[in-house]
Motif scaffolding. Sequence first.
Motif, PDB file in Angstrom:
ATOM      1  N   VAL A  29     -95.505  14.889 -45.622  1.00 32.05           N
ATOM      2  CA  VAL A  29     -95.153  15.520 -44.348  1.00 32.05           C
ATOM      3  C   VAL A  29     -95.570  16.979 -44.360  1.00 32.05           C
ATOM      4  CG1 VAL A  29     -93.242  16.194 -42.849  1.00 32.05           C
ATOM      5  CG2 VAL A  29     -93.241  13.939 -43.909  1.00 32.05           C
ATOM      6  N   GLU A  83     -93.840  15.468 -37.319  1.00 31.31           N
ATOM      7  CA  GLU A  83     -92.532  15.249 -36.701  1.00 31.31           C
ATOM      8  C   GLU A  83     -92.204  13.757 -36.626  1.00 31.31           C
ATOM      9  OE1 GLU A  83     -90.033  16.150 -32.608  1.00 31.31           O
ATOM     10  OE2 GLU A  83     -91.943  17.170 -32.914  1.00 31.31           O
ATOM     11  N   GLU A  84     -93.175  12.962 -36.266  1.00 28.24           N
ATOM     12  CA  GLU A  84     -92.968  11.513 -36.206  1.00 28.24           C
ATOM     13  C   GLU A  84     -92.581  10.963 -37.582  1.00 28.24           C
ATOM     14  OE1 GLU A  84     -95.843   7.741 -35.360  1.00 28.24           O
ATOM     15  OE2 GLU A  84     -95.977   9.402 -33.927  1.00 28.24           O
ATOM     16  N   LEU A 142     -91.117  12.623 -39.966  1.00 29.65           N
ATOM     17  CA  LEU A 142     -89.776  13.112 -40.280  1.00 29.65           C
ATOM     18  C   LEU A 142     -88.693  12.317 -39.581  1.00 29.65           C
ATOM     19  CD1 LEU A 142     -90.613  16.873 -40.306  1.00 29.65           C
ATOM     20  CD2 LEU A 142     -89.513  15.633 -42.181  1.00 29.65           C
ATOM     21  N   HIS A 143     -88.932  11.921 -38.356  1.00 33.03           N
ATOM     22  CA  HIS A 143     -87.935  11.105 -37.655  1.00 33.03           C
ATOM     23  C   HIS A 143     -87.700   9.789 -38.406  1.00 33.03           C
ATOM     24  CE1 HIS A 143     -86.981  13.576 -34.229  1.00 33.03           C
ATOM     25  NE2 HIS A 143     -88.261  13.761 -33.981  1.00 33.03           N
ATOM     26  N   LEU A 202     -85.704  10.689 -41.567  1.00 37.19           N
ATOM     27  CA  LEU A 202     -84.317  11.041 -41.246  1.00 37.19           C
ATOM     28  C   LEU A 202     -83.511   9.834 -40.776  1.00 37.19           C
ATOM     29  CD1 LEU A 202     -84.896  14.556 -39.700  1.00 37.19           C
ATOM     30  CD2 LEU A 202     -83.545  14.021 -41.751  1.00 37.19           C
ATOM     31  N   ALA A 234     -85.545  18.053 -44.971  1.00 38.77           N
ATOM     32  CA  ALA A 234     -86.224  17.276 -43.931  1.00 38.77           C
ATOM     33  C   ALA A 234     -85.936  17.853 -42.548  1.00 38.77           C
ATOM     34  CB  ALA A 234     -85.799  15.811 -44.004  1.00 38.77           C
ATOM     35  N   ARG A 235     -84.687  18.216 -42.314  1.00 41.25           N
ATOM     36  CA  ARG A 235     -84.321  18.786 -41.013  1.00 41.25           C
ATOM     37  C   ARG A 235     -84.953  20.160 -40.816  1.00 41.25           C
ATOM     38  NH1 ARG A 235     -78.125  17.889 -39.569  1.00 41.25           N
ATOM     39  NH2 ARG A 235     -78.978  18.330 -37.501  1.00 41.25           N
ATOM     40  N   THR A 294     -87.820  21.105 -42.071  1.00 39.29           N
ATOM     41  CA  THR A 294     -89.223  20.834 -41.770  1.00 39.29           C
ATOM     42  C   THR A 294     -89.376  20.311 -40.346  1.00 39.29           C
ATOM     43  OG1 THR A 294     -89.594  20.386 -44.113  1.00 39.29           O
ATOM     44  CG2 THR A 294     -91.308  19.668 -42.583  1.00 39.29           C
ATOM     45  N   LEU A 295     -88.430  19.498 -39.893  1.00 38.26           N
ATOM     46  CA  LEU A 295     -88.450  19.032 -38.511  1.00 38.26           C
ATOM     47  C   LEU A 295     -88.390  20.215 -37.547  1.00 38.26           C
ATOM     48  CD1 LEU A 295     -88.332  16.763 -36.381  1.00 38.26           C
ATOM     49  CD2 LEU A 295     -85.842  16.713 -36.722  1.00 38.26           C
ATOM     50  N   CYS A 324     -91.640  21.874 -37.364  1.00 33.93           N
ATOM     51  CA  CYS A 324     -92.564  21.121 -36.507  1.00 33.93           C
ATOM     52  C   CYS A 324     -92.328  21.470 -35.037  1.00 33.93           C
ATOM     53  CB  CYS A 324     -92.389  19.619 -36.712  1.00 33.93           C
ATOM     54  SG  CYS A 324     -92.974  18.988 -38.286  1.00 33.93           S
ATOM     55  N   GLU A 332     -81.763  22.541 -33.969  1.00 32.15           N
ATOM     56  CA  GLU A 332     -81.854  21.744 -35.196  1.00 32.15           C
ATOM     57  C   GLU A 332     -81.454  22.570 -36.417  1.00 32.15           C
ATOM     58  OE1 GLU A 332     -82.235  18.453 -37.516  1.00 32.15           O
ATOM     59  OE2 GLU A 332     -82.361  18.496 -35.333  1.00 32.15           O
TER      60      GLU A 332
END
Length: 135
Positions: A4, A17-18, A20-21, A24, A41-42, A44-45, A48, A61
């Motif tokens: 990612v 982002e996709e 990461l979703h 998560l 992860a959040r 990094t989201l 994004c 976020e």
Amino acid sequence: MSAVLAVLAQQRAPEAEEMLHAILEVRYRLWPLNQPETWQARHTLARCMQAQGRLAEAEAELRATLATVEPRHADRSEVLAIRSTLALVLLLDEQVDAAIEVYERLLADCRRLLGDTHLDTLQVEHALRRLRDGD
């Protein structure tokens, strides 16, 4: 997560982002929210979202992620990094006073945890000085 980060570094934020979703979705189902891997992860989201100009979403976020951090984990490097990104997002969103407030608290914590000469401390100090000087 390294894949990612590589995708994000290639300026392919929507694709990252996709990814990461999907990550998560699994993390939320299997682990508590207050885990360092979930924070990362959040974080990094939010980066994004920031890269795509969705600053209000990125701020939300980051704040939601910080809300999951227990006081005993507040001094972790992952948490300091999230707070730094929050300050940057606020600044990009022209919320200068709010960014200064976050940077001030972050600088105090960096000095306490890392010392006055640590690179992270110096970077936060420099950013805060530039904001106060109106640069």
